[in-house]
Design a protein around this motif. Structure first.
Motif, PDB file in Angstrom:
ATOM      1  N   THR A 100       0.651  -0.779   0.125  1.00  0.00           N
ATOM      2  CA  THR A 100      -0.183   0.072  -0.207  1.00  0.00           C
ATOM      3  C   THR A 100       1.478   1.492  -0.485  1.00  0.00           C
ATOM      4  O   THR A 100       0.422   2.672  -0.571  1.00  0.00           O
ATOM      5  CB  THR A 100      -0.836   0.138   1.258  1.00  0.00           C
ATOM      6  N   ASN A 101       1.942   1.049   0.097  1.00  0.00           N
ATOM      7  CA  ASN A 101       2.948   2.480   0.446  1.00  0.00           C
ATOM      8  C   ASN A 101       4.169   2.504  -0.426  1.00  0.00           C
ATOM      9  O   ASN A 101       5.018   3.167  -0.920  1.00  0.00           O
ATOM     10  CB  ASN A 101       3.167   2.526   1.565  1.00  0.00           C
ATOM     11  N   THR A 102       3.985   1.512  -1.704  1.00  0.00           N
ATOM     12  CA  THR A 102       4.664   1.837  -3.361  1.00  0.00           C
ATOM     13  C   THR A 102       3.841   2.086  -3.854  1.00  0.00           C
ATOM     14  O   THR A 102       2.726   1.762  -4.602  1.00  0.00           O
ATOM     15  CB  THR A 102       5.105   0.449  -2.764  1.00  0.00           C
ATOM     16  N   ILE A 103       4.867   2.899  -4.976  1.00  0.00           N
ATOM     17  CA  ILE A 103       3.907   3.473  -6.208  1.00  0.00           C
ATOM     18  C   ILE A 103       4.985   2.979  -7.580  1.00  0.00           C
ATOM     19  O   ILE A 103       6.715   3.418  -7.041  1.00  0.00           O
ATOM     20  CB  ILE A 103       3.525   4.740  -6.296  1.00  0.00           C
ATOM     21  N   LEU A 104       4.671   2.746  -8.384  1.00  0.00           N
ATOM     22  CA  LEU A 104       5.386   2.860  -9.302  1.00  0.00           C
ATOM     23  C   LEU A 104       5.258   3.229 -11.078  1.00  0.00           C
ATOM     24  O   LEU A 104       3.706   3.946 -10.947  1.00  0.00           O
ATOM     25  CB  LEU A 104       4.956   1.058 -10.235  1.00  0.00           C
ATOM     26  N   MET A 105       6.840   4.101 -11.405  1.00  0.00           N
ATOM     27  CA  MET A 105       6.172   5.740 -11.927  1.00  0.00           C
ATOM     28  C   MET A 105       6.938   4.970 -13.602  1.00  0.00           C
ATOM     29  O   MET A 105       8.715   4.664 -13.058  1.00  0.00           O
ATOM     30  CB  MET A 105       7.138   6.558 -11.626  1.00  0.00           C
ATOM     31  N   ARG A 106       6.773   5.355 -14.232  1.00  0.00           N
ATOM     32  CA  ARG A 106       7.573   5.356 -15.670  1.00  0.00           C
ATOM     33  C   ARG A 106       7.387   6.683 -16.659  1.00  0.00           C
ATOM     34  O   ARG A 106       6.515   7.102 -16.466  1.00  0.00           O
ATOM     35  CB  ARG A 106       6.965   4.459 -16.383  1.00  0.00           C
ATOM     36  N   LEU A 107       8.325   7.188 -16.686  1.00  0.00           N
ATOM     37  CA  LEU A 107       8.558   8.094 -17.408  1.00  0.00           C
ATOM     38  C   LEU A 107       9.173   7.742 -19.158  1.00  0.00           C
ATOM     39  O   LEU A 107       9.539   7.128 -19.096  1.00  0.00           O
ATOM     40  CB  LEU A 107       9.634   8.766 -16.494  1.00  0.00           C
ATOM     41  N   THR A 108       8.527   8.928 -19.841  1.00  0.00           N
ATOM     42  CA  THR A 108       9.251   9.403 -21.027  1.00  0.00           C
ATOM     43  C   THR A 108      10.420   9.688 -21.546  1.00  0.00           C
ATOM     44  O   THR A 108      10.523   9.752 -22.705  1.00  0.00           O
ATOM     45  CB  THR A 108       7.312  10.007 -21.964  1.00  0.00           C
ATOM     46  N   ASP A 109      11.028  10.313 -20.242  1.00  0.00           N
ATOM     47  CA  ASP A 109      11.976  10.779 -20.226  1.00  0.00           C
ATOM     48  C   ASP A 109      12.502   9.400 -20.850  1.00  0.00           C
ATOM     49  O   ASP A 109      13.524   8.610 -20.134  1.00  0.00           O
ATOM     50  CB  ASP A 109      12.978  11.425 -19.491  1.00  0.00           C
ATOM     51  N   PHE A 110      14.122   9.589 -21.540  1.00  0.00           N
ATOM     52  CA  PHE A 110      14.781   8.824 -22.051  1.00  0.00           C
ATOM     53  C   PHE A 110      16.164   8.189 -20.967  1.00  0.00           C
ATOM     54  O   PHE A 110      16.305   7.227 -21.049  1.00  0.00           O
ATOM     55  CB  PHE A 110      15.409   8.361 -23.708  1.00  0.00           C
TER      56      PHE A 110
END
Length: 144
Positions: A100-110
């Motif tokens: 519950t206290n973790t997020i996954l983040m993907r960025l478009t920045d190469f």
């Protein structure tokens, strides 16, 4: 001087140089001591930005700063330096992880693809997730 002796001297010299850097602290990863340090580091690269809430990850390697107008500032430790970015909903793809206290983040920045960010409490993770998801739904509504 024979070639094998020369190779041995070069290899030993490189190994001693790497060991010296490591043992003098050169291989330690940078961490953020508190939200004030994150704010100061972010202000070095973006001095005109006004920040709101600052959320540090549990390992103190990343800070997320609310900037308003659908933007989030990021201060992230890479090696002994800090990377700073300003992202919008269009730049990110976020989801919650199993915890519950973790997020996954993907960025478009190469130059940096994001990662898995664990917070000390679920409230910080959910607030950031909600802020980024709300921006996604606003952007989708405006495009329609």
């Amino acid at each position: 001087m024979s070639l094998p002796v020369l190779v041995a001297i070069v290899v030993l010299g490189i190994a001693l140089s790497v060991a010296a850097v490591h043992f003098t602290g050169g291989s330690e990863a940078a961490t953020l001591a508190n939200s004030d340090q994150a704010l100061r580091r972010f202000a070095e690269d973006f001095p005109d930005e006004v920040t709101g809430a600052i959320r540090l990850t549990a390992d103190a390697k990343t800070a997320f700063l609310e900037l308003g107008r659908g933007r989030i500032g990021i201060v992230h430790s890479i090696g002994d330096c800090f990377l700073t970015r300003i992202v919008t909903a269009e730049d990110t793809k976020v989801s919650s992880a199993d915890e519950t206290n973790t997020i996954l983040m993907r960025l478009t920045d190469f130059t940096w693809k994001g990662g898995r960010f664990r917070f000390a409490n679920a409230g910080d993770a959910q607030a950031l997730l909600k802020a980024l998801e709300a921006r996604h739904s606003d952007a989708t509504r405006e495009a329609a």
